[in-house]
Write a protein that holds these residues in place. Structure first.
Motif, PDB file in Angstrom:
ATOM      1  N   THR A   1       0.807  -1.217   0.000  1.00  0.00           N
ATOM      2  CA  THR A   1       0.000   0.000   0.000  1.00  0.00           C
ATOM      3  C   THR A   1       0.843   1.271   0.000  1.00  0.00           C
ATOM      4  O   THR A   1       0.348   2.337  -0.320  1.00  0.00           O
ATOM      5  N   LYS A   2       2.101   1.166   0.376  1.00  0.00           N
ATOM      6  CA  LYS A   2       2.993   2.315   0.417  1.00  0.00           C
ATOM      7  C   LYS A   2       4.274   1.983  -0.331  1.00  0.00           C
ATOM      8  O   LYS A   2       4.682   0.828  -0.404  1.00  0.00           O
TER       9      LYS A   2
ATOM     10  N   TYR B   1       9.349  -1.494  -5.856  1.00  0.00           N
ATOM     11  CA  TYR B   1       9.330  -2.716  -6.666  1.00  0.00           C
ATOM     12  C   TYR B   1       9.403  -2.418  -8.163  1.00  0.00           C
ATOM     13  O   TYR B   1       9.123  -3.286  -8.981  1.00  0.00           O
ATOM     14  N   LEU B   2       9.799  -1.180  -8.502  1.00  0.00           N
ATOM     15  CA  LEU B   2       9.807  -0.774  -9.902  1.00  0.00           C
ATOM     16  C   LEU B   2      10.668  -1.688 -10.777  1.00  0.00           C
ATOM     17  O   LEU B   2      10.248  -2.064 -11.875  1.00  0.00           O
ATOM     18  N   ASN B   3      11.849  -2.064 -10.316  1.00  0.00           N
ATOM     19  CA  ASN B   3      12.707  -2.921 -11.140  1.00  0.00           C
ATOM     20  C   ASN B   3      12.020  -4.241 -11.481  1.00  0.00           C
ATOM     21  O   ASN B   3      12.175  -4.750 -12.592  1.00  0.00           O
TER      22      ASN B   3
ATOM     23  N   GLY C   1      -4.084   1.270  -8.785  1.00  0.00           N
ATOM     24  CA  GLY C   1      -4.270  -0.169  -8.688  1.00  0.00           C
ATOM     25  C   GLY C   1      -3.900  -0.720  -7.321  1.00  0.00           C
ATOM     26  O   GLY C   1      -3.257  -0.059  -6.515  1.00  0.00           O
ATOM     27  N   GLU C   2      -4.342  -1.946  -7.085  1.00  0.00           N
ATOM     28  CA  GLU C   2      -3.935  -2.676  -5.886  1.00  0.00           C
ATOM     29  C   GLU C   2      -2.722  -3.517  -6.268  1.00  0.00           C
ATOM     30  O   GLU C   2      -2.736  -4.218  -7.274  1.00  0.00           O
ATOM     31  N   MET C   3      -1.697  -3.413  -5.447  1.00  0.00           N
ATOM     32  CA  MET C   3      -0.455  -4.126  -5.724  1.00  0.00           C
ATOM     33  C   MET C   3      -0.250  -5.222  -4.688  1.00  0.00           C
ATOM     34  O   MET C   3      -0.582  -5.058  -3.510  1.00  0.00           O
ATOM     35  N   PHE C   4       0.299  -6.339  -5.168  1.00  0.00           N
ATOM     36  CA  PHE C   4       0.623  -7.461  -4.295  1.00  0.00           C
ATOM     37  C   PHE C   4       2.017  -7.963  -4.649  1.00  0.00           C
ATOM     38  O   PHE C   4       2.427  -7.890  -5.810  1.00  0.00           O
TER      39      PHE C   4
ATOM     40  N   VAL D   1       9.512 -12.820  -5.041  1.00  0.00           N
ATOM     41  CA  VAL D   1       9.674 -13.553  -6.304  1.00  0.00           C
ATOM     42  C   VAL D   1       8.767 -13.030  -7.408  1.00  0.00           C
ATOM     43  O   VAL D   1       9.022 -13.266  -8.587  1.00  0.00           O
ATOM     44  N   ALA D   2       7.698 -12.309  -7.037  1.00  0.00           N
ATOM     45  CA  ALA D   2       6.758 -11.816  -8.045  1.00  0.00           C
ATOM     46  C   ALA D   2       6.006 -10.608  -7.505  1.00  0.00           C
ATOM     47  O   ALA D   2       5.895 -10.419  -6.293  1.00  0.00           O
TER      48      ALA D   2
END
Length: 155
Positions: free
Chosen positions: A9-10, A15-17, A36-39, A48-49
């Motif tokens: 959420t922050k 995680y851009l790379n 969007g919602e990010m996981f 890993v993802a």
């Protein structure tokens, strides 16, 4: 191995790379990242993802980005994350769509995950990216959309 999925959420740009592995344009990622919602998925304590899902209205969500670390590909991480996302969103959305290049790597992956062809946007990658996007030795031109029903009970 211990598998865990958690929301981000922050500081999503941390995680851009990883996200750039699935979408080569930071400008395009910026268009959906915050709405969007990010996981992220971790295994053995390592990320890993990562993925981003947006609400497109009319009970439709879109998987905008699904990135798996290169050393963890073809080990089930991506399909496991897609399966989790479909279960996570089935009460909120009727369908999930994903847009991808017409690639011999990604289209069959999504088809194996239960997605079927919906439509295409001709020349999308030529119009929206400043340089050619290559995958599996092929230049991507059209955006191919695939859809998957999430819940039979929603109309």
């Amino acid at each position: 191995m211990n598998w865990h999925i958690e929301p981000v959420t922050k500081n999503k740009k941390a995680y851009l790379n990883l996200l750039l592995l699935a979408d080569e344009s930071e400008a395009m990622i910026d268009r959906y990242l915050e709405r969007g919602e990010m996981f992220v998925a971790t295994a053995g304590g390592e990320t890993v993802a990562a993925c981003v899902v947006t609400d497109e209205g009319n009970a439709l969500c879109e998987l905008k980005n699904l990135a798996v670390r290169p050393d963890r590909r073809r080990q089930g991480c991506g399909s496991r994350l897609v399966q989790w996302l479909c279960a996570h969103y089935r009460e909120k959305f009727r369908e999930m769509q994903v847009g991808t290049g017409d690639s011999p790597l990604t289209v069959p992956f999504y088809e194996k995950c239960g997605f079927t062809y919906s439509h295409r946007i001709p020349d999308f990658f030529l119009r929206h990216y400043p340089h050619p996007i290559l995958e599996a030795g092929r230049q991507l031109t059209d955006m191919v959309y695939l859809k998957k029903k999430l819940s039979a009970s929603r109309t």
